[in-house]
Enzyme design. Structure first.
Site, PDB file in Angstrom:
ATOM      1  CG  HIS A 161      -2.147  -3.416  -3.265  1.00  0.00           C
ATOM      2  ND1 HIS A 161      -2.731  -2.402  -2.534  1.00  0.00           N
ATOM      3  CD2 HIS A 161      -1.667  -2.839  -4.388  1.00  0.00           C
ATOM      4  CE1 HIS A 161      -2.586  -1.260  -3.190  1.00  0.00           C
ATOM      5  NE2 HIS A 161      -1.949  -1.502  -4.317  1.00  0.00           N
TER       6      HIS A 161
ATOM      7  CB  CYS B 135      -0.907  -0.001   1.230  1.00  0.00           C
ATOM      8  SG  CYS B 135      -2.359  -1.046   1.014  1.00  0.00           S
TER       9      CYS B 135
ATOM     10  CG  HIS C  96       1.034  -7.544  -6.751  1.00  0.00           C
ATOM     11  ND1 HIS C  96       0.029  -8.093  -5.978  1.00  0.00           N
ATOM     12  CD2 HIS C  96       2.029  -8.462  -6.759  1.00  0.00           C
ATOM     13  CE1 HIS C  96       0.402  -9.286  -5.532  1.00  0.00           C
ATOM     14  NE2 HIS C  96       1.617  -9.547  -5.996  1.00  0.00           N
TER      15      HIS C  96
ATOM     16  CG  ASP D  18      11.185  -5.924  -0.225  1.00  0.00           C
ATOM     17  OD1 ASP D  18      12.126  -5.185  -0.567  1.00  0.00           O
ATOM     18  OD2 ASP D  18      10.037  -5.496   0.016  1.00  0.00           O
TER      19      ASP D  18
ATOM     20  CD  GLN E  86       5.928 -11.822  -8.232  1.00  0.00           C
ATOM     21  OE1 GLN E  86       7.146 -11.935  -8.117  1.00  0.00           O
ATOM     22  NE2 GLN E  86       5.080 -12.658  -7.674  1.00  0.00           N
TER      23      GLN E  86
ATOM     24  CG  HIS F   3       0.182 -17.886 -22.875  1.00  0.00           C
ATOM     25  ND1 HIS F   3      -0.432 -18.592 -23.875  1.00  0.00           N
ATOM     26  CD2 HIS F   3       1.490 -17.812 -23.226  1.00  0.00           C
ATOM     27  CE1 HIS F   3       0.475 -18.926 -24.792  1.00  0.00           C
ATOM     28  NE2 HIS F   3       1.642 -18.462 -24.418  1.00  0.00           N
TER      29      HIS F   3
ATOM     30  CE1 TYR G  82      -2.520 -40.862 -18.879  1.00  0.00           C
ATOM     31  CE2 TYR G  82      -3.198 -38.750 -19.763  1.00  0.00           C
ATOM     32  CZ  TYR G  82      -2.764 -40.049 -19.962  1.00  0.00           C
ATOM     33  OH  TYR G  82      -2.557 -40.518 -21.241  1.00  0.00           O
TER      34      TYR G  82
HETATM   35  O1  G1P Z   1      -9.913 -39.273 -11.966  1.00  0.00           O
HETATM   36  P1  G1P Z   1     -10.180 -38.405 -10.776  1.00  0.00           P
HETATM   37  O2  G1P Z   1      -9.504 -38.920  -9.533  1.00  0.00           O
HETATM   38  O3  G1P Z   1     -11.633 -38.116 -10.566  1.00  0.00           O
HETATM   39  O4  G1P Z   1      -9.510 -36.997 -11.136  1.00  0.00           O
HETATM   40  C1  G1P Z   1      -8.239 -36.559 -10.756  1.00  0.00           C
HETATM   41  O5  G1P Z   1      -7.208 -37.176 -11.501  1.00  0.00           O
HETATM   42  C2  G1P Z   1      -7.235 -36.959 -12.913  1.00  0.00           C
HETATM   43  C3  G1P Z   1      -6.016 -37.607 -13.525  1.00  0.00           C
HETATM   44  O6  G1P Z   1      -4.808 -37.051 -13.038  1.00  0.00           O
HETATM   45  C4  G1P Z   1      -7.317 -35.463 -13.253  1.00  0.00           C
HETATM   46  O7  G1P Z   1      -7.542 -35.310 -14.623  1.00  0.00           O
HETATM   47  C5  G1P Z   1      -8.420 -34.762 -12.473  1.00  0.00           C
HETATM   48  O8  G1P Z   1      -8.356 -33.373 -12.717  1.00  0.00           O
HETATM   49  C6  G1P Z   1      -8.251 -35.058 -10.987  1.00  0.00           C
HETATM   50  O9  G1P Z   1      -9.261 -34.443 -10.238  1.00  0.00           O
HETATM   51  O1  G1P Z   2       6.451 -14.208  -5.522  1.00  0.00           O
HETATM   52  P1  G1P Z   2       5.245 -14.633  -4.734  1.00  0.00           P
HETATM   53  O2  G1P Z   2       3.989 -13.951  -5.161  1.00  0.00           O
HETATM   54  O3  G1P Z   2       5.470 -14.562  -3.247  1.00  0.00           O
HETATM   55  O4  G1P Z   2       5.093 -16.196  -5.052  1.00  0.00           O
HETATM   56  C1  G1P Z   2       4.225 -16.763  -5.983  1.00  0.00           C
HETATM   57  O5  G1P Z   2       4.701 -16.589  -7.325  1.00  0.00           O
HETATM   58  C2  G1P Z   2       5.964 -17.175  -7.620  1.00  0.00           C
HETATM   59  C3  G1P Z   2       6.251 -16.994  -9.088  1.00  0.00           C
HETATM   60  O6  G1P Z   2       5.285 -17.598  -9.921  1.00  0.00           O
HETATM   61  C4  G1P Z   2       6.005 -18.656  -7.230  1.00  0.00           C
HETATM   62  O7  G1P Z   2       7.327 -19.132  -7.350  1.00  0.00           O
HETATM   63  C5  G1P Z   2       5.518 -18.884  -5.804  1.00  0.00           C
HETATM   64  O8  G1P Z   2       5.448 -20.271  -5.539  1.00  0.00           O
HETATM   65  C6  G1P Z   2       4.149 -18.243  -5.635  1.00  0.00           C
HETATM   66  O9  G1P Z   2       3.675 -18.414  -4.326  1.00  0.00           O
END
Ligand code: G1P
Ligand code: G1P
Lengths: 351, 351
Positions: free
Chosen positions: A164, A55, A166, A78, A168, A301, A319
């Protein structure tokens, strides 16, 4: 034997940006969900919290005091994952124990002085300031680093630890895995087909209107044909643009507007501040600035984790981690003209 | 300038099984965590719940009634992502809209009739029955499908929607992305270095004793040099073995024993039933059964999400999804001889 219907019959789709495949098994959406339910995000964030280090006027971990900023605010992370001066680990290694030097900088940019807004709730002029700062960051860090990753983790579900608004910026002395893959794939595509991959893709999607979420004069947002996350989108310019600084001021205004529209649709979909991780991929910088990078097309993305509601997410687990990513509905099913719920098309609840 | 110390200085490490890099920034572990806190798993699972479709004598979604099984129990997944008879989508496509046929089967295997046990709580003889069934599944499905993915999602945090101890088996008509990568990398390694990659790796790790978690006469578990998840491990046989059915009965007994030891250590680490996704990678099957696959070495990956405690996980989000995976402590720091907490070394709390 029935005819092929992507909503009923599993199939593979090719991701030309990552040279890999996704398994689309839309009939699986019918299974009941008895697994983990996410905490809906609290919407009672105070506008100003003097103890929140993001903030205006707050004291951060390193003892510095933030200015009374009234638009964007940029500072050094930081707890940076990348520092400019790490010593070299040395490179004489066994092929199974290879190490490489990594240097860089990590910055944080607050979007707005208020903690209780998000990008879709900001004014287009305020979003423009964010876009201008993104472009400035590429210009500032680009000459030193081959990759400048701008990204936003939004929502606790996406590991964001501060409400907040933001993003990175992690700039690195190396080209990370994902952009290295995008670099290789786009380069090969131009060589083989004579047109930048994502320029051709945007044109074809604009024409097909099968997976378009929002569009305007300069930009197009689609659920890509190869999307892995249920509501994943790809934001593309209509003309050939390598990097954020190349955007004209008209294109920036129009980007602010399309971002607001996209993110409002996301928020409306499950009537929740929609969590996601997003980031920009533009042509690499550093020494690449002097090379022909015309195979690249700037794009962003958006990877949102939710699947069925504000509290049920898609898990990319067993999977997906060990074999291949899998999705439970087709990209066409989540695109506005086809979407089964009304949300994605309705007028904006949150403005 | 200080000397390089992997605990203080970020660096990249190469994953030779995936031909990619991980960013190791161990100094980052010091940052405070104010983000999402996970629900600790309920440990009050009833031993038998007549409404749980995985329990003996329960009725499943398709109306079938489970037998009164007293060891393992295998059945077809009632909501399969892969079905044996999906029609072909046709292959005449634009390079940006490529589709491929996907066929297969999905099965579920219960490990035990009781819902309140997990693998580390089972007797070694009971775990042996699971291993035998895994081997049988590869023998049964292997001739038809090039890839048979055996995997376990354990814990709600890993998307597991049923607390009854079970794993899944998804066999596919295609080689998925991850095994295709492992295939390519292992093949190139043998060609270049004259020895199967993971055979050499196990030998070197056994000798170095820097990252070994548990070992016995036939098996070795290490935190791989290139681990991405904080407590990720790799389970390796000491001799050259292509696939699960090739294991002798002595090797199966010894596998049951090392799995029990590893998983008990995991449970003890944060004093919680440790969530993870795990799975087996053996040489591909189908038409590969007739080919020379000596570059392959059977192995299992364990990917647990926790980082600091039973309720604080590592988020692989913005930077990790868009640029490159990043870890907050070195693989050596989480290996028993170096581990800062006592848990990983203490006697078993849960037996
Ligand atoms: O098949 P389940 O246990 O319902 O589903 C779980 O495992 C799957 C395979 O890794 C994933 O695609 C699903 O997102 C997860 O919730
Ligand atoms: O930097 P942050 O917001 O504390 O951390 C977040 O973003 C990072 C970058 O994607 C990841 O490595 C951390 O696991 C996630 O908690």
């Amino acid at each position: 034997k029935p005819n092929f219907d992507p909503r009923d019959h599993q199939h593979l789709r090719y991701n030309p940006l990552r040279d890999s495949w996704v398994l689309v098994s839309a009939h699986r959406m019918k299974r009941p969900w008895k697994g983990q339910v996410e905490k809906p995000s609290e919407d009672s964030v105070p506008r100003h919290d003097p103890n929140n280090p993001l903030c205006p006027a707050s004291t951060r971990a390193n003892g510095e005091v933030n200015p009374e900023y009234d638009s964007t605010f940029l500072f050094e992370n930081d707890f940076p994952a990348l520092q400019p001066d790490a010593p070299d680990p040395g490179s004489d290694h066994h092929p199974l124990f290879r190490t490489k030097a990594a240097r860089g900088v990590c910055k944080v940019m607050c979007f707005h002085p208020w903690s209780d807004v998000t990008l879709p709730l900001m004014q287009p002029e305020e979003i423009c300031k964010v876009i201008d700062k993104w472009a400035e960051l590429i210009e500032e860090l680009g000459p030193t680093y081959p990759w400048v990753q701008i990204f936003e983790n939004k929502g606790a579900m996406m590991g964001c630890s501060n409400p907040h608004p933001h993003c990175q910026v992690w700039a690195s002395s190396f080209l990370p895995n994902e952009p290295a893959l995008a670099e290789r794939c786009q380069r090969a595509y131009l060589q083989k087909h004579g047109e930048p991959m994502l320029l051709e893709y945007a044109r074809m999607e604009a024409q097909a209107q099968e997976r378009v979420v929002v569009e305007n004069e300069h930009w197009l947002v689609v659920v890509p044909y190869w999307a892995t996350w249920p509501f994943q989108t790809l934001l593309l310019p209509r003309r050939h643009i390598l990097r954020l600084p190349d955007l004209t001021s008209q294109e920036r205004n129009s980007l602010a507007s399309i971002m607001k529209r996209l993110l409002t649709k996301y928020d409306n979909l499950f009537e929740v501040s929609f969590p996601y991780s997003m980031g920009w991929h533009g042509a690499p910088t550093g020494h690449y600035l002097k090379e022909d990078m015309n195979h690249w097309q700037l794009h962003a993305h958006y990877y949102p984790p939710l699947l069925r509601s504000a509290t049920v997410r898609k898990f990319m687990v067993g999977y997906e981690m060990l074999a291949q990513e899998q999705r439970d509905l087709t990209p066409e099913q989540v695109s506005p003209p086809h979407h089964t719920t009304q949300y994605l098309l309705t007028s904006h609840r949150i403005q």
